[in-house]
Design a protein around this motif. Structure first.
Motif, mmCIF file in Angstrom:
data_model
loop_
_atom_site.group_PDB
_atom_site.id
_atom_site.type_symbol
_atom_site.label_atom_id
_atom_site.label_comp_id
_atom_site.label_asym_id
_atom_site.label_seq_id
_atom_site.Cartn_x
_atom_site.Cartn_y
_atom_site.Cartn_z
ATOM 1 N N VAL A 6 42.976 42.894 47.120
ATOM 2 C CA VAL A 6 43.092 43.508 45.798
ATOM 3 C C VAL A 6 41.752 44.124 45.403
ATOM 4 O O VAL A 6 40.687 43.590 45.724
ATOM 5 C CB VAL A 6 43.541 42.493 44.715
ATOM 6 C CG1 VAL A 6 45.001 42.108 44.912
ATOM 7 C CG2 VAL A 6 42.653 41.272 44.669
ATOM 8 N N ILE A 7 41.842 45.240 44.704
ATOM 9 C CA ILE A 7 40.649 45.904 44.170
ATOM 10 C C ILE A 7 40.206 45.118 42.941
ATOM 11 O O ILE A 7 40.979 44.927 42.005
ATOM 12 C CB ILE A 7 40.956 47.368 43.800
ATOM 13 C CG1 ILE A 7 41.373 48.151 45.042
ATOM 14 C CG2 ILE A 7 39.734 48.013 43.121
ATOM 15 C CD1 ILE A 7 41.903 49.554 44.755
ATOM 16 N N PRO B 74 40.097 47.681 36.212
ATOM 17 C CA PRO B 74 40.951 47.197 35.122
ATOM 18 C C PRO B 74 41.782 48.353 34.568
ATOM 19 O O PRO B 74 41.333 49.497 34.556
ATOM 20 C CB PRO B 74 39.948 46.691 34.080
ATOM 21 C CG PRO B 74 38.677 47.417 34.370
ATOM 22 C CD PRO B 74 38.678 47.711 35.844
ATOM 23 N N SER B 75 42.979 48.047 34.134
ATOM 24 C CA SER B 75 43.821 49.066 33.496
ATOM 25 C C SER B 75 43.715 48.878 31.980
ATOM 26 O O SER B 75 43.019 47.995 31.498
ATOM 27 C CB SER B 75 45.279 48.905 33.947
ATOM 28 O OG SER B 75 45.881 47.793 33.318
ATOM 29 N N ALA B 76 44.443 49.687 31.254
ATOM 30 C CA ALA B 76 44.478 49.562 29.799
ATOM 31 C C ALA B 76 45.659 48.698 29.341
ATOM 32 O O ALA B 76 45.832 48.447 28.163
ATOM 33 C CB ALA B 76 44.572 50.943 29.163
ATOM 34 N N VAL B 77 46.466 48.221 30.307
ATOM 35 C CA VAL B 77 47.664 47.454 29.992
ATOM 36 C C VAL B 77 47.318 45.974 29.817
ATOM 37 O O VAL B 77 46.766 45.352 30.725
ATOM 38 C CB VAL B 77 48.720 47.622 31.108
ATOM 39 C CG1 VAL B 77 49.965 46.792 30.793
ATOM 40 C CG2 VAL B 77 49.077 49.084 31.304
ATOM 41 N N LEU B 78 47.634 45.447 28.657
ATOM 42 C CA LEU B 78 47.389 44.033 28.389
ATOM 43 C C LEU B 78 48.388 43.152 29.140
ATOM 44 O O LEU B 78 49.582 43.483 29.198
ATOM 45 C CB LEU B 78 47.507 43.738 26.897
ATOM 46 C CG LEU B 78 46.468 44.384 25.989
ATOM 47 C CD1 LEU B 78 46.831 44.158 24.528
ATOM 48 C CD2 LEU B 78 45.084 43.836 26.302
ATOM 49 N N PHE C 175 44.871 44.380 36.301
ATOM 50 C CA PHE C 175 43.960 45.138 37.142
ATOM 51 C C PHE C 175 44.782 45.921 38.151
ATOM 52 O O PHE C 175 45.834 45.459 38.587
ATOM 53 C CB PHE C 175 42.989 44.193 37.856
ATOM 54 C CG PHE C 175 41.820 43.801 37.006
ATOM 55 C CD1 PHE C 175 40.561 44.265 37.302
ATOM 56 C CD2 PHE C 175 41.993 42.989 35.897
ATOM 57 C CE1 PHE C 175 39.476 43.920 36.503
ATOM 58 C CE2 PHE C 175 40.924 42.638 35.098
ATOM 59 C CZ PHE C 175 39.655 43.113 35.401
ATOM 60 N N ARG C 176 44.315 47.113 38.495
ATOM 61 C CA ARG C 176 45.000 47.917 39.514
ATOM 62 C C ARG C 176 44.525 47.409 40.873
ATOM 63 O O ARG C 176 43.442 47.758 41.329
ATOM 64 C CB ARG C 176 44.694 49.387 39.333
ATOM 65 C CG ARG C 176 45.327 49.932 38.040
ATOM 66 C CD ARG C 176 44.909 51.324 37.754
ATOM 67 N NE ARG C 176 43.491 51.245 37.347
ATOM 68 C CZ ARG C 176 42.803 52.221 36.812
ATOM 69 N NH1 ARG C 176 43.362 53.373 36.621
ATOM 70 N NH2 ARG C 176 41.546 52.049 36.466
ATOM 71 N N GLY C 177 45.350 46.598 41.496
ATOM 72 C CA GLY C 177 44.983 45.934 42.739
ATOM 73 C C GLY C 177 44.969 46.833 43.953
ATOM 74 O O GLY C 177 44.338 46.520 44.955
ATOM 75 N N GLY C 178 45.666 47.936 43.878
ATOM 76 C CA GLY C 178 45.721 48.861 45.005
ATOM 77 C C GLY C 178 46.941 49.742 44.913
ATOM 78 O O GLY C 178 47.776 49.576 44.017
ATOM 79 N N GLY D 49 54.940 45.515 41.296
ATOM 80 C CA GLY D 49 54.843 44.061 41.332
ATOM 81 C C GLY D 49 53.484 43.578 40.871
ATOM 82 O O GLY D 49 52.532 44.358 40.764
ATOM 83 N N ALA D 50 53.408 42.293 40.591
ATOM 84 C CA ALA D 50 52.144 41.708 40.146
ATOM 85 C C ALA D 50 51.761 40.562 41.080
ATOM 86 O O ALA D 50 52.613 39.824 41.562
ATOM 87 C CB ALA D 50 52.270 41.197 38.714
#
Length: 188
Positions: free
Chosen positions: A42-43, A47-51, A70-73, A79-80
């Protein structure tokens, strides 16, 4: 990826200036799984803006700051994946898969009440980075990644803007010099 010796779970991949893929420019990736069949990570610094509260409300009180996804890739964006740190290796919750030491992956379908008190830290990633059997070896050989040891704390830093520089700065020898290298040295 066992034959390369230094690429395994917990290892960090730090993007070099030679890596031109915008998905990975200036990134730090923590590998969560790596073997002869491929690698997954994962990156850590996107971080994204999504809570988390907006998409996985039950976990909002458990995640580290910033309390965002976080934008993992670029793979599996629908999926999360949750990366966590156990408080105690003797208290492993249901849905836990160890990565290295107290660091692991938590199944987010696990009822939160079965996890509470077991985790010291948690971060949620949308998507992940994945490589085929030879792909990561080839990218490392062509100079796309600096391969360095990671720490548990790397997965949970609050200020992700400086993570890449901080990781490089703590490396021995000339690799630390790259912490202050401009993205395009020709423009310097």
């Amino acid at each position: 990826m066992s034959e390369s010796g230094n690429v395994g779970p917990g290892t960090l991949l730090v993007a070099t200036p030679a890596l031109r893929d915008p998905n990975f420019s200036e990134t730090v990736v923590m590998l969560l799984d790596a073997d002869d069949e491929g690698a997954l990570g994962v990156i850590l610094n996107r971080p994204s803006a999504v809570l988390v509260a907006d998409v996985l409300e039950p976990w909002s009180g458990v995640v580290d700051r910033p309390e965002v996804l976080f934008r993992g890739g670029p793979v599996g964006l629908d999926g999360a994946l949750a990366v966590g740190l156990l408080r105690d290796l003797e208290d492993v919750p249901l849905g836990w898969r160890g990565v290295t030491g107290r660091l692991g992956i938590l199944d987010l379908d696990t009822p939160i009440e079965l996890v509470e008190g077991s985790l010291a830290r948690l971060r949620v990633f949308a998507g992940y980075a994945g490589w085929g059997a030879q792909q990561l070896r080839d990218e490392i050989a062509e100079g796309s990644w600096y391969v360095v040891s990671g720490t548990d704390a790397d997965a949970f830093v609050g200020d992700t803007d400086t993570l890449r520089r901080d990781v490089l700065r703590r490396q021995p020898g000339t690799l630390a010099w790259h912490a202050t290298r401009p993205v395009d040295p020709d423009l310097n």
